[in-house]
Design an enzyme around this catalytic site. Structure first.
Site, PDB file in Angstrom:
ATOM      1  CG  ASN A  45      70.206 -31.726   1.637  1.00 41.71           C
ATOM      2  OD1 ASN A  45      70.218 -32.084   2.803  1.00 41.71           O
ATOM      3  ND2 ASN A  45      70.425 -30.460   1.309  1.00 41.71           N
ATOM      4  CG  ASN A 102      73.620 -32.380   4.654  1.00 40.52           C
ATOM      5  OD1 ASN A 102      74.797 -32.141   4.855  1.00 40.52           O
ATOM      6  ND2 ASN A 102      72.729 -31.438   4.417  1.00 40.52           N
ATOM      7  CG  HIS A 263      77.261 -27.562   6.347  1.00 40.58           C
ATOM      8  ND1 HIS A 263      77.728 -28.305   7.414  1.00 40.58           N
ATOM      9  CD2 HIS A 263      75.901 -27.679   6.387  1.00 40.58           C
ATOM     10  CE1 HIS A 263      76.711 -28.848   8.066  1.00 40.58           C
ATOM     11  NE2 HIS A 263      75.593 -28.483   7.460  1.00 40.58           N
ATOM     12  CD1 TRP A 264      74.792 -27.950   2.366  1.00 43.69           C
ATOM     13  CD2 TRP A 264      74.857 -26.286   0.878  1.00 43.69           C
ATOM     14  NE1 TRP A 264      73.764 -27.106   2.660  1.00 43.69           N
ATOM     15  CE2 TRP A 264      73.766 -26.082   1.776  1.00 43.69           C
ATOM     16  CE3 TRP A 264      75.086 -25.367  -0.136  1.00 43.69           C
ATOM     17  CZ2 TRP A 264      72.927 -24.976   1.669  1.00 43.69           C
ATOM     18  CZ3 TRP A 264      74.248 -24.274  -0.246  1.00 43.69           C
ATOM     19  CH2 TRP A 264      73.184 -24.081   0.655  1.00 43.69           C
TER      20      TRP A 264
END
Length: 283
Positions: A45, A102, A263-264
């Site tokens: 991430n 996240n 989303h990322w």
């Protein structure tokens, strides 16, 4: 050399097993909490942005139990993740810290701020927090994750990766192969099933009608720290309408929406994410 590549792999021994993490930088403590999904990890991430934050903060990228890296523990991954953060902070003597989370990591950070308010200085939630208001409870991304729990195939992995991003070019063969290598880890599979399987979804709907166990988002008014809600406008895992209730309920919340982004956020809007988040944390 890029600070991200200087990050040290470390272990914290706790009374409930070993928690593994990456550490980099100097300054005030900053916890970086990862999301859920297929083949996910804290390092994957945040490795691209770690250098930017390590210039200003002592960064800790924690690996939650149940995702194939830290020692697994029994229980729901959301609940055990928050407990693991408390255990981690206690083990390292961190009284309080800023937190970036996240998706699942944002839910964990939010729960930490609700139940242990003195331990969170500032909170950044990258999507994921709050209830679906205008979209169906099982989002497109969650439906694909549920499909993966029933049929953990490479094809379903690719479907999910493509759902996470707005830009198709983000889903490279290298990303697919990296995620696939760890996707079938027994702990990781069990973790995904416990969150996105059919039984887990039925339990989630039951909790929403259980007055004795209010969902976390019914307690968001208890978050006292400054909070940044960051969202990709094209998020198909946790759609943008989810941001409305936390934006209204958290007393010191603000919302930043990144266009042309799924989303990322930390991957697809990397530079803007780093700029906006650092401005918020340093304000």
């Amino acid at each position: 050399m890029d600070t991200a590549f200087e990050a040290m792999k470390r272990e914290a021994v706790t009374d409930a097993g070993v928690l593994r993490y990456h550490e980099a930088g100097d300054g005030p403590p900053l916890l970086m909490l990862h999301g859920s999904g297929i083949g996910v990890s804290g390092w994957r991430n945040y490795r691209g942005s770690l250098a930017a934050f390590a210039k200003h903060y002592h960064c800790y990228v924690l690996e939650f139990p149940g995702f194939g890296i830290s020692d697994p523990v029994a229980g729901n991954p959301v609940g055990t993740a928050m407990d693991s953060v408390v255990r981690f902070m206690d083990a390292l003597g961190i009284e309080s810290a800023a937190v970036i989370g996240n998706s699942l990591g944002g839910v964990v950070g939010l729960n930490l701020a609700i139940h242990h308010p003195s331990r969170v200085d500032k909170l950044v939630c990258l999507g994921g927090v709050g209830p679906n208001l205008f979209t169906q409870p099982l989002s497109e991304g969650s439906q694909i994750l549920q499909d993966f729990t029933e049929q953990p195939t490479r094809e379903n992995l690719i479907r999910w990766l493509r759902c996470m991003s707005y830009s198709p070019e983000l889903v490279t063969e290298e990303l697919i192969e990296e995620r696939w290598q760890t996707a079938l880890d027994p702990d990781a599979l069990e973790s995904i099933k416990s969150m996105y399987g059919k039984e887990a979804f039925a339990e989630r709907l039951r909790v929403l009608t259980d007055t004795d166990r209010p969902p976390y988002w019914a307690m968001m008014h208890k978050v006292v720290c400054p909070t940044l809600l960051a969202w990709g406008r094209e998020d198909r895992q946790t759609p943008l309408d989810m941001a409305l209730l936390p934006m209204r309920s958290i007393p010191h919340a603000e919302l930043h929406v990144f266009p042309n982004c799924g989303h990322w956020i930390m991957l697809e809007a990397k530079d803007a994410f780093e700029r906006v988040t650092l401005e918020f944390l340093q304000r």
